[in-house]
Motif scaffolding. Structure first.
Motif, PDB file in Angstrom:
ATOM      1  N   GLY A 130       0.785  -1.236   0.000  1.00 40.74           N
ATOM      2  CA  GLY A 130       0.000   0.000   0.000  1.00 40.74           C
ATOM      3  C   GLY A 130       0.813   1.280   0.000  1.00 40.74           C
ATOM      4  O   GLY A 130       0.552   2.187  -0.792  1.00 40.74           O
ATOM      5  N   LEU A 131       1.799   1.323   0.874  1.00 41.90           N
ATOM      6  CA  LEU A 131       2.555   2.566   1.023  1.00 41.90           C
ATOM      7  C   LEU A 131       3.312   2.918  -0.256  1.00 41.90           C
ATOM      8  O   LEU A 131       3.327   4.073  -0.693  1.00 41.90           O
ATOM      9  N   ASP A 283       6.430  -5.203   5.171  1.00 41.11           N
ATOM     10  CA  ASP A 283       5.665  -3.985   4.934  1.00 41.11           C
ATOM     11  C   ASP A 283       5.423  -3.225   6.216  1.00 41.11           C
ATOM     12  O   ASP A 283       4.745  -2.232   6.214  1.00 41.11           O
ATOM     13  N   ASP A 284       5.982  -3.678   7.299  1.00 38.87           N
ATOM     14  CA  ASP A 284       5.734  -2.893   8.508  1.00 38.87           C
ATOM     15  C   ASP A 284       6.792  -2.981   9.600  1.00 38.87           C
ATOM     16  O   ASP A 284       6.571  -2.416  10.658  1.00 38.87           O
ATOM     17  N   HIS A 369       1.453   6.155   8.387  1.00 38.94           N
ATOM     18  CA  HIS A 369       0.660   5.149   7.664  1.00 38.94           C
ATOM     19  C   HIS A 369       0.220   3.975   8.518  1.00 38.94           C
ATOM     20  O   HIS A 369      -0.341   3.015   7.989  1.00 38.94           O
ATOM     21  N   ASN A 476      -6.469   8.685   1.750  1.00 39.34           N
ATOM     22  CA  ASN A 476      -5.773   8.198   0.562  1.00 39.34           C
ATOM     23  C   ASN A 476      -6.684   8.199  -0.664  1.00 39.34           C
ATOM     24  O   ASN A 476      -7.919   8.234  -0.553  1.00 39.34           O
ATOM     25  N   TYR A 565      -3.575  -9.114  10.881  1.00 45.83           N
ATOM     26  CA  TYR A 565      -4.620  -8.111  11.124  1.00 45.83           C
ATOM     27  C   TYR A 565      -5.564  -7.968   9.931  1.00 45.83           C
ATOM     28  O   TYR A 565      -6.696  -7.515  10.072  1.00 45.83           O
ATOM     29  N   GLU A 664      -6.296  -1.268  10.099  1.00 44.59           N
ATOM     30  CA  GLU A 664      -5.893  -0.891   8.735  1.00 44.59           C
ATOM     31  C   GLU A 664      -5.963   0.620   8.644  1.00 44.59           C
ATOM     32  O   GLU A 664      -7.045   1.205   8.739  1.00 44.59           O
ATOM     33  N   ALA A 665      -4.805   1.252   8.434  1.00 42.88           N
ATOM     34  CA  ALA A 665      -4.807   2.716   8.451  1.00 42.88           C
ATOM     35  C   ALA A 665      -5.821   3.257   7.436  1.00 42.88           C
ATOM     36  O   ALA A 665      -6.662   4.099   7.766  1.00 42.88           O
ATOM     37  N   SER A 666      -5.733   2.789   6.217  1.00 38.74           N
ATOM     38  CA  SER A 666      -6.699   3.236   5.212  1.00 38.74           C
ATOM     39  C   SER A 666      -7.118   2.068   4.332  1.00 38.74           C
ATOM     40  O   SER A 666      -8.285   1.725   4.230  1.00 38.74           O
ATOM     41  N   GLY A 667      -6.115   1.448   3.689  1.00 36.23           N
ATOM     42  CA  GLY A 667      -6.419   0.517   2.617  1.00 36.23           C
ATOM     43  C   GLY A 667      -6.571   1.336   1.345  1.00 36.23           C
ATOM     44  O   GLY A 667      -7.036   2.486   1.383  1.00 36.23           O
TER      45      GLY A 667
HETATM   46  N1  CJB Z   1       1.251   0.633   5.054  1.00 33.76           N
HETATM   47  O1  CJB Z   1       2.006  -0.441   3.194  1.00 33.76           O
HETATM   48  C1  CJB Z   1       2.219  -0.017   4.334  1.00 33.76           C
HETATM   49  N2  CJB Z   1       3.450  -0.163   4.903  1.00 33.76           N
HETATM   50  C2  CJB Z   1       3.760   0.320   6.133  1.00 33.76           C
HETATM   51  O2  CJB Z   1       4.889   0.171   6.597  1.00 33.76           O
HETATM   52  C3  CJB Z   1       2.759   0.984   6.860  1.00 33.76           C
HETATM   53  C4  CJB Z   1       1.512   1.124   6.285  1.00 33.76           C
HETATM   54  C5  CJB Z   1      -0.066   0.818   4.408  1.00 33.76           C
HETATM   55  O3  CJB Z   1      -0.079   2.108   3.816  1.00 33.76           O
HETATM   56  C6  CJB Z   1      -1.216   2.310   2.988  1.00 33.76           C
HETATM   57  C7  CJB Z   1      -1.076   3.658   2.345  1.00 33.76           C
HETATM   58  O4  CJB Z   1      -1.296   4.676   3.273  1.00 33.76           O
HETATM   59  C8  CJB Z   1      -2.498   2.160   3.785  1.00 33.76           C
HETATM   60  O5  CJB Z   1      -3.585   2.251   2.912  1.00 33.76           O
HETATM   61  C9  CJB Z   1      -2.523   0.834   4.533  1.00 33.76           C
HETATM   62  O6  CJB Z   1      -3.655   0.783   5.384  1.00 33.76           O
HETATM   63  C10 CJB Z   1      -1.253   0.663   5.335  1.00 33.76           C
HETATM   64  O7  CJB Z   1      -1.206  -0.597   5.945  1.00 33.76           O
END
Ligand code: CJB
Length: 834
Positions: A130-131, A283-284, A369, A476, A565, A664-667
């Motif tokens: 996502g990011l 991713d996190d 994010h 987003n 999650y 989920e911050a946004s998706g």
């Molecule tokens: N997100 O892809 C990632 N990596 C991270 O390290 C932290 C967050 C995602 O970012 C997206 C864009 O803002 C969000 O839509 C998504 O919920 C979030 O998990």
């Protein structure tokens, strides 16, 4: 075929855009760039020839854009991101140039198939999910909205790994995306810069008696920029994505070379090149990895030195840095910029601390994010100071001033100071990158309304109390150019035939589709398109996996990174429940449903990998059981990528957005599915909430605990086992897994997963199980009424206007960046003299 109307031929084109022009240039590139004649040319040669043909048309715009930005000294947004998940470039550039149809015809007349050439492209997978994809969507929107911008990141030699599935398990293979060359980039070795690492710091007084700081590094790495043009849709604006590659400053260590140590001499080169070798595939969380911190300082320092070079070229004084540039930090990965800009201004350009700090704060803005605690970056002090000794000093100094400010506003509150300090001193000492980002920025934002609220109330509440004015929400968005026009030309043409093509740039215009929601003919065309797209995907599935899926069945898709999650395993519990119902009553009347999964697991994330194994194990049993009689099918689609996603979103009926509320911050997949006419089954999480608000509660399948209920349950003591004992279907589903039914009789295989559920169930699967099952049932009933489903699907698309990344970028421009569009005309042509 795209309609001519949708992709109007551009004017003023130096190279020409007629079919004849494109054919001529294509053959020319094949001959002069690829050095091939047709009998020897491979599909890849043809792909390259077409790409270079297209690139010429981009370059024309790129050069004009650069000339206008340089002449006008335009205020510029620098988007700093460790990830840019761009996806394939050729198709998107054809769309944005408005020459898709002409190119298709040109290659057809040469006996080639455009789709085959597009498939040939190796996508630059320089991001995890996502990011990284958000960063790519934002580049598209900034160019489309004619906003002067530069994307800065890393040119990883190996992007996100390729995923294979063996015996149901994920297996990783390196992604060699550069092996056949990359026609979209131009290297600029003349703008290379050096980045210092390690060593120590000298504080001294120079000959004029001035206090100075000198950092004597242990090693130096060279950063070489590779520029990629980013063209807007139907504009002349072509901005730059500048990605840095690490090299050794000298190829050989001559001292070692001369003493006969050839291998030692080359070793240094290898070590330097390692810096940009590979994308970290989590991713996190990548805590505590020295190479990861090296990557961060590497691209940040290269980028900031580059901005200073640009100021010098444009004759602008550094005192105006914040007027020329605003720098958006895509999460904390580039947050070290705050200390690096201070270092450059104070140590290298001799600016006074207070002035440098005022400039720094006015320059940076920070996007958060995630609120997952494991994703909040912090670096052990020992590691940090050994790699970045000067930055450590600067951070202590920033912290010193910052803590004074906190003390002034909140006297006698040492707990607050300990909580907010840039240094975590509760145990082993750490630098807290999110705190550095908050202190050093003038703006802080979350990525959906609920997420921003949670940041303010919880994760960053102390910062919200201190700096309420800095906070805002920027929900987003995604680019409709790639995710509708390019991915779904048939739907694009149908929509444009009714409401014109203005919606591609102004997504709110999709609203006009509401007028057709009851039009039977329109509904029929809508259904036909969806059916054909499902059939195409079904054909691909039978080809790749030998599994027959029925395009008439409900295509239920969950495609995203695999994470607890995100609850792919809740989806599996539903599938097992349906299976159990069939086994108990083989004649049961259920809606035929095809469950498709796609997504990668971080290679070190055992539980996520076990979820993939579970999906495949359940698929094996369900797909083969004659009792099922093809009513349910399960397929795990391997190696999910942007390229593949473009075939997946258009073919979905139901989009799974089932994360635990608050996680989920946004998706953004939720938006891409809905824009392609999928209905959402989802929780009140991230941007789902806003999607539901827009499309209407009656057009959204909602289930599950709210974020507040989750909080309360946690606080009151959640006991997952109680659900297991009181919900018979849940118990049966879990027992099936536990008995070894899906694992050739091995009851051990999925124990770690089940143990977590019984023990803590940190993501509330058991608590949400029944609501999810009921909601799925509801969706499957509605699907039987195809007319009703189609109406809902049309309304979903019609009401997705808010979720264009153009809207997000406009909000950033207005509220945070204060940047206005700069129009680019195609005036600069190829010089006939120097
Ligand atoms: N997100 O892809 C990632 N990596 C991270 O390290 C932290 C967050 C995602 O970012 C997206 C864009 O803002 C969000 O839509 C998504 O919920 C979030 O998990």
């Amino acid at each position: 075929m795209q309609t001519q109307d949708t992709h109007k031929q551009p004017e003023n084109d130096l190279n020409g855009s007629s079919v004849a022009d494109l054919k001529r240039d294509f053959l020319n590139k094949l001959f002069y760039v690829q050095g091939k004649f047709p009998a020897l040319a491979s599909l890849n040669d043809y792909y390259m020839a077409l790409s270079y043909t297209v690139r010429d048309r981009l370059l024309e715009r790129w050069i004009n854009t650069a000339a206008i930005y340089t002449d006008s000294g335009a205020r510029t947004i620098c988007y700093l991101s460790a990830e840019f998940l761009m996806g394939p470039q050729l198709g998107n550039n054809l769309i944005n140039l408005g020459i898709y149809d002409q190119a298709q015809q040109a290659v057809e007349e040469l006996g080639l198939d455009l789709d085959a050439l597009l498939e040939q492209e190796e996508e630059p997978g320089l991001g995890n999910g996502g990011l990284g994809r958000l960063a790519a969507c934002y580049l598209d929107s900034m160019a489309t909205l004619e906003i002067p911008s530069i994307g800065y990141g890393i040119r990883y030699e190996f992007g996100i790994f390729e995923q294979d599935i063996r015996d149901g398990w994920q297996v990783e293979r390196t992604d060699k995306w550069l092996r056949f060359g990359n026609p979209w980039e131009i290297s600029r070795p003349e703008w290379a810069v050096e980045v210092k690492l390690g060593g120590h710091v000298d504080h001294y007084t120079d000959e004029q008696g001035r206090y100075r700081v000198r950092w004597i590094p242990y090693e130096v790495v060279k950063g070489v920029p590779y520029d990629n043009p980013i063209l807007g849709y139907k504009t002349n604006t072509a901005n730059t994505l500048r990605l840095w590659t690490a090299e050794a400053p000298e190829s050989f260590d001559f001292a070692a070379f001369n003493s006969g140590n050839y291998a030692g001499a080359v070793h240094k080169k290898m070590v330097s090149e390692n810096v940009s070798k590979v994308l970290y595939p989590n991713d996190d969380s990548d805590r505590g990895k020295r190479l990861r911190l090296t990557q961060q300082i590497f691209f940040v320092s290269c980028s900031l030195q580059d901005t200073i070079r640009i100021m010098q070229v444009q004759d602008l004084p550094l005192a105006k840095f914040h007027e020329k540039f605003v720098i958006q930090l895509n999460d904390t990965h580039p947050a070290i910029s705050i200390a690096e800009l201070m270092r450059l201004l104070v140590d290298e350009h001799y600016m006074k601390w207070d002035q440098a700090w005022a400039i720094t704060q006015r320059t940076f803005a920070y996007t958060n994010h995630t609120i997952l605690p494991e994703a909040l970056e912090r670096w052990p002090i020992a590691l940090f100071s050994s790699l970045l000794p000067r930055h450590m000093e600067i951070i202590y100094e920033i912290n010193h001033h910052f803590i004074d400010d906190v003390r002034m506003k909140f006297p006698d509150d040492p707990d607050r100071i300990a909580r907010m300090s840039l240094i975590d001193e509760s145990g082993e000492k750490y630098v807290r990158m999110a705190h550095l980002a908050c202190v050093g920025s003038h703006a802080i934002n979350g990525v959906a309304a609920l997420h921003t609220e949670l940041l303010q109330q919880d994760v960053l509440s102390d910062f919200y109390a201190l700096y309420p004015h800095k906070f805002s929400n920027k929900t987003n968005g995604v680019t409709p150019r790639r995710f509708v026009v390019l991915s779904n030309p048939r739907l694009t043409d149908l929509i444009s035939s009714k409401i014109g093509n203005g919606w591609i740039k102004h997504l709110d215009e999709l609203k006009k589709l509401e007028a057709y929601v009851d039009d039977i003919e329109f509904q029929q065309e809508w259904q036909d398109i969806k059916y054909n797209l499902k059939r195409d995907l079904a054909n691909q599935i039978v080809k790749d996996y030998g599994i027959n899926v029925d395009p008439h069945s409900l295509f239920d898709i969950q495609a995203k990174r695999i994470h607890e999650y995100k609850r792919q395993h809740l989806n599996v519990l539903h599938i097992i429940t349906l299976y159990n119902r069939i086994k108990a009553n083989p004649d049961i009347d259920i809606t035929p449903q095809t469950f498709l999964f796609g997504g990668k697991a971080a290679p070190g994330y055992f539980m996520a990998k076990l979820i993939i194994k579970l999906i495949n194990s359940v698929a094996d049993v369900v797909n083969r059981d004659p009792d099922v009689r093809d009513r349910i099918k399960v397929v795990f689609l391997k190696d999910y990528s942007v390229k593949f996603a473009q075939h997946v979103y258009p073919a979905a009926d139901l989009s799974e957005q089932i994360s635990t509320a608050g996680k989920e911050a946004s998706g953004t997949g939720n938006m891409k599915f809905a824009m392609n006419g999928a209905l959402t089954i989802g929780t009140l999480d991230g941007a789902n909430i806003e999607i539901r608000e827009e499309v209407g509660a009656e057009n959204f399948f909602l289930f599950g605990l709210t974020e507040q209920e989750v909080q309360k349950m946690s606080a009151d003591g959640y006991s997952p086992i109680d659900y297991y004992h009181t919900n018979l279907e849940l118990k049966l589903a879990i027992d099936r897994i536990a008995s070894g039914f899906f694992s050739h009789g091995d009851p051990e295989l999925f124990k770690p997963l089940l143990h977590t559920l019984f023990d803590r169930d940190p993501y509330f699967l058991f608590a949400d199980y029944q609501a999810y099952i009921d909601c799925q049932h509801q969706a499957s009933l509605v699907y039987r009424d195809l007319e009703r489903w189609t109406r809902m699907s049309i309304l979903n698309v019609a009401r997705m206007g808010k979720f264009s990344s153009d809207r997000s970028i406009r909000e950033y421009c207005e509220d945070i960046w204060h940047i206005k569009p700069v129009k680019v005309e195609l005036n600069t042509s190829m010089p006939d003299n120097l």
